[in-house]
Design an enzyme around this catalytic site. Sequence first.
Site, PDB file in Angstrom:
ATOM      1  CE1 TYR A  61      -3.317  -2.749   0.123  1.00 26.47           C
ATOM      2  CE2 TYR A  61      -3.725  -2.261   2.434  1.00 26.47           C
ATOM      3  CZ  TYR A  61      -4.013  -2.987   1.293  1.00 26.47           C
ATOM      4  OH  TYR A  61      -4.998  -3.947   1.328  1.00 26.47           O
ATOM      5  CB  ALA A  62       0.948   4.341  -0.317  1.00 27.99           C
TER       6      ALA A  62
END
Length: 326
Positions: A61-62
């Site tokens: 995530y990111a």
Amino acid sequence: MEYVKLGNTGLDVSRLCVGCMSFGIAERWIHPWVLNEEQSRPIIKQALESGINFFDTANVYADGTSEEIIGKALQDYANRDEVVIATKVFFRMHEGPNGAGLSRKAILSELDNSLTRLGTDYVDLYQIHRWDYHTPIEETMEALNDVVKAGKARYIGASAMYAWQFLKANHVAERHGWTRFVSMQNHYNLMYREEEREMLPLCKEEKIGVIPYSPLASGRLTRDWEETTHRSETDQIQKHKYDAMADADRLIAERVASIAEQHGVSRAQIALAWLLHKDPVTSPIIGVTKRSHLEDGISSLSVKLSEEEITFLEEPYVPHPVVGPQ
């Protein structure tokens, strides 16, 4: 806040889990709508103050910045022993032949990287994000057993796979005396109910905790059909999950709106309340980019649906192509 055991364990988790895919540095992620650290921290603090103790993220995530944000916030706002941190491993984190997957090398390296970003010595739940078709499941399960025995993870779980794969993995673990998966994070909501065919009955029989993701169908269950948001216009993953069956799903969204009006609550509360009524769902993972999203989630815990209302919501559903395990 209500608390329940995670599957057949002694671990207490809040009835709602905050999904941390919404947090990160947008420039390092495929989703431009994620919240940066300054925007995320008030929401994380509000979640803790409301009694939520369960937070789910992933290394991918990111590009790891979701883990960094949630780790810093929890260090500042919570006692580590009182929160349950879950993260995941599988997707590519760096270039090269060992930058992704569930090999022993990848699992051991990526867990250490996640712990560094989270600023903790252990995670409570370490999950495989997808099934790895290129690594023997024996290698994966032994590596996961080793991280539990080393104290770097308290429990292990899995996400988005076929029921036969999940059962095979736990069978391998049981045969060798290794740690078994205690939870399944799967794709499940009023617009996608294929998990009811095999995975949910399996989890119920095996006493596996179920922590479904996308409980609001990426927001499609929460607003008028023609209404759009920044996320709906830019999130290609939600388009992949739901566009193909949009015509069939529209009636479901309309029925959610009808029941919400009768109860005098938001559509999100009805969609979540339906999920909370389903056995063996433990703790739906709610994405939060606004304080109101969190408030809706918490309020859904007090919404009670009748059998007639549940039937009314479920009746329009038709079989969908499988989305998640691939």
